[in-house]
Design a protein around this motif. Structure first.
Motif, PDB file in Angstrom:
ATOM      1  N   THR A  70       0.803  -1.232   0.000  1.00 56.69           N
ATOM      2  CA  THR A  70       0.000   0.000   0.000  1.00 56.69           C
ATOM      3  C   THR A  70       0.833   1.278   0.000  1.00 56.69           C
ATOM      4  O   THR A  70       0.348   2.332  -0.419  1.00 56.69           O
ATOM      5  CB  THR A  70      -0.919   0.018   1.241  1.00 56.69           C
TER       6      THR A  70
ATOM      7  N   THR B  58       7.975   7.195  -0.290  1.00 60.11           N
ATOM      8  CA  THR B  58       7.017   8.140   0.283  1.00 60.11           C
ATOM      9  C   THR B  58       7.593   8.806   1.533  1.00 60.11           C
ATOM     10  O   THR B  58       8.012   8.099   2.457  1.00 60.11           O
ATOM     11  CB  THR B  58       5.710   7.428   0.655  1.00 60.11           C
TER      12      THR B  58
ATOM     13  N   HIS C 183      -3.709  11.078   5.202  1.00 60.33           N
ATOM     14  CA  HIS C 183      -3.040  10.897   3.914  1.00 60.33           C
ATOM     15  C   HIS C 183      -3.974  10.193   2.919  1.00 60.33           C
ATOM     16  O   HIS C 183      -4.840   9.396   3.288  1.00 60.33           O
ATOM     17  CB  HIS C 183      -1.767  10.081   4.102  1.00 60.33           C
ATOM     18  N   LYS C 184      -3.790  10.479   1.649  1.00 64.38           N
ATOM     19  CA  LYS C 184      -4.614   9.865   0.597  1.00 64.38           C
ATOM     20  C   LYS C 184      -4.470   8.350   0.604  1.00 64.38           C
ATOM     21  O   LYS C 184      -5.429   7.617   0.311  1.00 64.38           O
ATOM     22  CB  LYS C 184      -4.209  10.429  -0.766  1.00 64.38           C
ATOM     23  N   ILE C 185      -3.269   7.836   0.933  1.00 66.02           N
ATOM     24  CA  ILE C 185      -3.069   6.393   0.965  1.00 66.02           C
ATOM     25  C   ILE C 185      -3.995   5.751   1.992  1.00 66.02           C
ATOM     26  O   ILE C 185      -4.577   4.684   1.743  1.00 66.02           O
ATOM     27  CB  ILE C 185      -1.596   6.071   1.286  1.00 66.02           C
TER      28      ILE C 185
ATOM     29  N   ARG D 143      -6.893   7.068   3.059  1.00 71.92           N
ATOM     30  CA  ARG D 143      -8.279   7.217   2.606  1.00 71.92           C
ATOM     31  C   ARG D 143      -8.613   6.175   1.526  1.00 71.92           C
ATOM     32  O   ARG D 143      -9.710   5.625   1.499  1.00 71.92           O
ATOM     33  CB  ARG D 143      -8.505   8.632   2.072  1.00 71.92           C
ATOM     34  N   ASP D 144      -7.635   5.905   0.647  1.00 69.24           N
ATOM     35  CA  ASP D 144      -7.858   4.882  -0.384  1.00 69.24           C
ATOM     36  C   ASP D 144      -8.039   3.495   0.238  1.00 69.24           C
ATOM     37  O   ASP D 144      -8.713   2.635  -0.342  1.00 69.24           O
ATOM     38  CB  ASP D 144      -6.680   4.850  -1.363  1.00 69.24           C
ATOM     39  N   ALA D 145      -7.427   3.296   1.408  1.00 72.45           N
ATOM     40  CA  ALA D 145      -7.568   2.015   2.103  1.00 72.45           C
ATOM     41  C   ALA D 145      -8.822   1.959   2.971  1.00 72.45           C
ATOM     42  O   ALA D 145      -9.070   0.947   3.641  1.00 72.45           O
ATOM     43  CB  ALA D 145      -6.329   1.751   2.958  1.00 72.45           C
ATOM     44  N   GLY D 146      -9.584   3.056   2.981  1.00 67.10           N
ATOM     45  CA  GLY D 146     -10.812   3.079   3.760  1.00 67.10           C
ATOM     46  C   GLY D 146     -10.618   3.483   5.208  1.00 67.10           C
ATOM     47  O   GLY D 146     -11.467   3.180   6.057  1.00 67.10           O
TER      48      GLY D 146
ATOM     49  N   LEU E 173      -4.461  -1.303   6.024  1.00 63.77           N
ATOM     50  CA  LEU E 173      -3.209  -0.735   5.520  1.00 63.77           C
ATOM     51  C   LEU E 173      -2.071  -1.747   5.549  1.00 63.77           C
ATOM     52  O   LEU E 173      -1.060  -1.561   4.869  1.00 63.77           O
ATOM     53  CB  LEU E 173      -2.838   0.488   6.372  1.00 63.77           C
TER      54      LEU E 173
END
Length: 790
Positions: free
Chosen positions: A14, A19, A85-87, A89-92, A168
């Motif tokens: 992920t 990063t 972080h967007k990461i 949010r993308d993981a819920g 995550l």
């Protein structure tokens, strides 16, 4: 079962390795390197402002050695540091922005390292979904053998991170909570069988420790700081222009000009010399030339700063272009011309040191530091050699010019002793000035910590000019760090002695901003702009302070401080206990402890923090007895005249007790000589009236067998303590009244008379008031017989 080695190079599914791990809205230090997710060893916090009470090695997140647990821990750490972080949010995963700071992440990493070690040792499955709830409880049971409930609660929170950040985590995390419906504290309490409490400082240690700290602040600090200032001035005067420094930018400018000269040749070794092969640049020689003989390290390879690398690169370019001059080590300095030889204690020939010592002693204006009294550092009358070395050579380095034990140093000591005379002696109370300064720093810290309820991190963030006015009262401003990434500037109310301690700490500190710092400023040979470290290890200074107070009792006259553990967080706990015993103490604690900002749970936190423990229960009982005895002193003085001082059913007992104390003082010559000493009278009265309880409308000479109030209680609860709500002042044989109680009875008599004048009173109501008035008048009529009292 899959081995950990199989996951050694497993990347995160992920989070890319490149990063940055510190992002979002954090205030990053401009120009500082931000660690990347792929750094598997540790993430330094150099790009974040470090709290003053943290050393650099503790300001980082360090990960487990096991590869799989290393990856999991880094993923959770990234999630905590970048909660929006967007990461994520993308993981819920959706959390409050900047929910956790580096300190919280560091604690989590430490916990994960322990879990990883246990899991590997127990050969637990690598798939966390295969772990049962009992497996996690087994880990807690194992850890409970060596820790307390607060640590176990943090373990529970860390384990729950594996559930919280499960989407995550590479390979997945926990599927369900091992302890559903239970808080971390409840799980810890059930696991740990010991006592759940933050330790306090016992009263036997607390009071003499505070008195010793105040003694150093008020009595010793002015002398010690004056002596430091005199010594600094003496060193500056005796060294004159010999004390030299170099500035980094001056060195860079000189080097840049030198390499641009077409005739400049880099000196290199003409042949192998002491491990250096032929052709090696003579870095130390070139460094001495650039700094006029002050430093050999401006090119030092061990330093990884960009400035040192740049300097070496500039010289190396000349070498690569063939602009070198092979010379022998003997002729190396001559290759660049004359190099100055500043007067320094280190790396000098013995003959040169002897000449400088003789020249310094020949000047009658130079005063020789001599120890006034015996101390662990040497006998009285002995020169303070390190102090003398700093005056002669203008350096604080321990070059052992006088103390190495060689024939040369013994000869120098003899010259010094022969030069000592009364008009050239500078007496020093304690040979080690640094020792005395450390005692002052510790005293200031202890006193401020005890009387402000500030945490160690908040204490060490106090800056200069921090004493301010807050709602019309003096207060101390500092930064709140715990649980607050924004580090707000808050204020703690203080009293005048605390302000004085802060002023002493400000004078002691060399730091340009903080009042608590290392004792010595950074060396003048460090790169320009080096500020030096603020803060210090407070627990070591506390131990040092207590040890030295107990060692010098014969000289200071202070009380001995009993042996026991004293740590910074214990001051906060102890003062909370003391404050909580005062009226509205919980409200004051909530404000001073900074719990007031979250009052929804602050009531429970504050009440628990200020709850009295066994160390202080007896102390407060004694304080109540002393307070009652002090109120009896005036009654004792009136009773000496033979007059009654109390009325009521228990007046005879009170008079008999006072007469007994008077007889004891008059019959004992020693006590008679101290009759004016109120402390002696208070002590005798406390012993005679140990069960006296002062009240508003009467006082109670508590004796369970004659107490009327006990009749209102069940049989199994009688005889333990007075029941004030059921007191019958006019009937109980324990009750006494003095003139201090008279206004309340007289006021009640007036109210009853006014009530009886009403025409519309029912007969039963009028009858009850008349009965009560008769009782009150039976008391008020007796007050006229009293000539004095409380």
């Amino acid at each position: 079962m899959t081995t950990a080695a199989a996951f050694q190079s497993l990347p995160s599914q992920t989070i890319p390795d490149g990063t940055p791990v510190f992002g979002g809205h954090r205030n990053l230090i401009i120009g500082a390197e931000v660690p990347l997710f792929g750094q598997a060893g540790y993430w330094p916090g150099d790009c974040l402002r470090r709290p003053a009470n943290r050393v650099k090695s503790a300001w980082r997140a360090t990960f487990p050695a096991d590869p799989l647990w290393n990856l999991r821990t880094r993923e959770i750490a990234f999630g905590m540091l970048n909660s929006s972080h967007k990461i994520l949010r993308d993981a819920g995963l959706f959390f409050r922005a900047e929910n956790w700071g580096l300190s919280s992440v560091r604690v989590m990493c430490d916990k994960m390292r322990l879990i990883a070690v246990w899991a590997v040792k127990q050969k637990m499955p690598h798939d966390l979904a295969a772990w049962a709830a009992d497996d996690w409880q087994d880990y807690l049971d194992h850890h409970a053998l060596t820790c307390g409930t607060s640590t176990l609660a943090n373990d529970v929170l860390t384990i729950r991170r594996l559930l919280e950040f499960a989407p995550l985590l590479t390979g997945g995390g926990l599927l369900e909570d091992p302890w559903p419906g239970k808080s971390a504290a409840e799980v810890a309490d059930r696991t740990f069988l010991g006592e759940v409490t933050t330790p306090s400082i016992p009263p036997a240690i607390w009071w003499p420790l505070l008195r010793a700290a105040w003694f150093y602040i008020e009595e010793m600090a002015p002398q010690i700081l004056e002596r430091r200032d005199r010594q600094t001035a003496a060193v500056a005067e005796s060294t004159g222009t010999r004390r030299q420094t170099h500035h980094a930018r001056d060195t860079d400018a000189k080097l840049a000009a030198w390499v641009q000269e077409p005739a400049s040749l880099v000196p290199v070794h003409a042949r192998d010399f002491r491990g250096y092969p032929a052709g090696t640049v003579m870095w130390s020689t070139l460094s001495l030339w650039l700094t006029d003989g002050i430093s050999q390290g401006v090119f030092k390879a061990g330093r990884d700063s960009e400035r040192h690398q740049m300097r070496r690169t500039m010289v190396q370019r000349l070498v690569d272009a063939g602009r070198v001059r092979p010379v022998t080590a003997k002729d190396g300095r001559a290759a660049l011309g004359d190099i100055a030889h500043p007067a320094r204690g280190r790396n000098r020939r013995p003959d040169e040191l002897d000449v400088q010592v003789r020249q310094w002693l020949a000047d009658p204006a130079n005063r020789i530091p001599v120890r006034r009294e015996n101390s662990p550092h040497g006998p009285a009358g002995e020169p303070v050699w390190l102090n003398l070395e700093s005056r002669v050579f203008g350096t604080v380095t321990r070059a052992n010019v006088f103390t190495s034990g060689t024939a040369r140093t013994r000869q120098r000591q003899q010259w010094v002793r022969e030069a000592i005379s009364e008009d050239r002696t500078d007496y020093i109370e304690d040979g080690d000035l640094e020792h005395a300064l450390r005692m002052v720093r510790a005293a200031c810290y202890i006193f401020i910590a005890a009387l402000t309820l500030m945490r160690d991190s908040e204490l060490q963030e106090i800056e200069r000019n921090s004493v301010v006015q807050h709602f019309g009262s003096p207060a101390l401003a500092s930064r709140k760090i715990k649980h607050d990434e924004s580090r707000p500037r808050l204020k703690w109310w203080i009293i005048e002695p605390v302000a004085q301690a802060v002023a002493v700490a400000e004078r002691l500190s060399w730091h340009d901003s903080h009042i608590f710092a290392t004792l010595a400023p950074p060396s003048g040979f460090l790169p320009e702009g080096t500020r030096g470290r603020a803060g210090f290890e407070a627990f070591r200074d506390i131990d040092f302070f207590i040890e030295n107070i107990n060692r010098t009792l014969d000289r200071t006259g202070l009380e001995a401080i009993p042996e026991g553990l004293v740590r910074p967080h214990m001051f906060r706990k102890t003062m909370a206990i003391i404050t909580a015993q005062q009226p509205d103490g919980e409200i004051a604690l909530g404000i001073q402890l900074k719990h007031a900002a979250r009052r929804a749970l602050a009531n429970q936190v504050t009440a628990g923090y200020g709850r009295i423990d066994e160390n202080w229960r007896k102390e407060f009982d004694n304080q109540l007895e002393l307070a009652a005895a002090r109120k009896l002193v005036e009654l004792l003085k009136a009773r000496r005249q033979g007059e009654p001082v109390a009325i009521g059913p228990g007046a005879a007992r009170l008079h008999a007790g006072l007469d007994k104390v008077i007889t004891a003082m008059d019959s004992d010559p020693h006590l008679q000589a101290q009759i004016a000493d109120e402390r002696m009278q208070v002590s005798l009265l406390r012993d005679e009236f140990a069960q006296l309880h002062f009240g508003t409308v009467n006082h109670c000479l508590w004796q369970a067998s004659t107490a009327e109030c006990q009749n209102q209680l069940p049989a199994e609860q009688r005889g333990k303590q007075p029941l004030l709500g059921a007191c019958q002042p006019g009937k109980c044989r324990n009750s006494v009244l003095t003139l201090k109680n008279a206004p309340y009875w007289i006021a009640e008599e007036g109210d009853l008379r006014d009530t009886l004048r009403r025409e519309r009173l029912s007969p039963p109501r009028r009858e009850s008031i008349e009965i009560r008035l008769a009782e009150v008048q039976s008391i008020t009529a007796q007050f006229a017989t009293l000539e004095g009292g409380l």
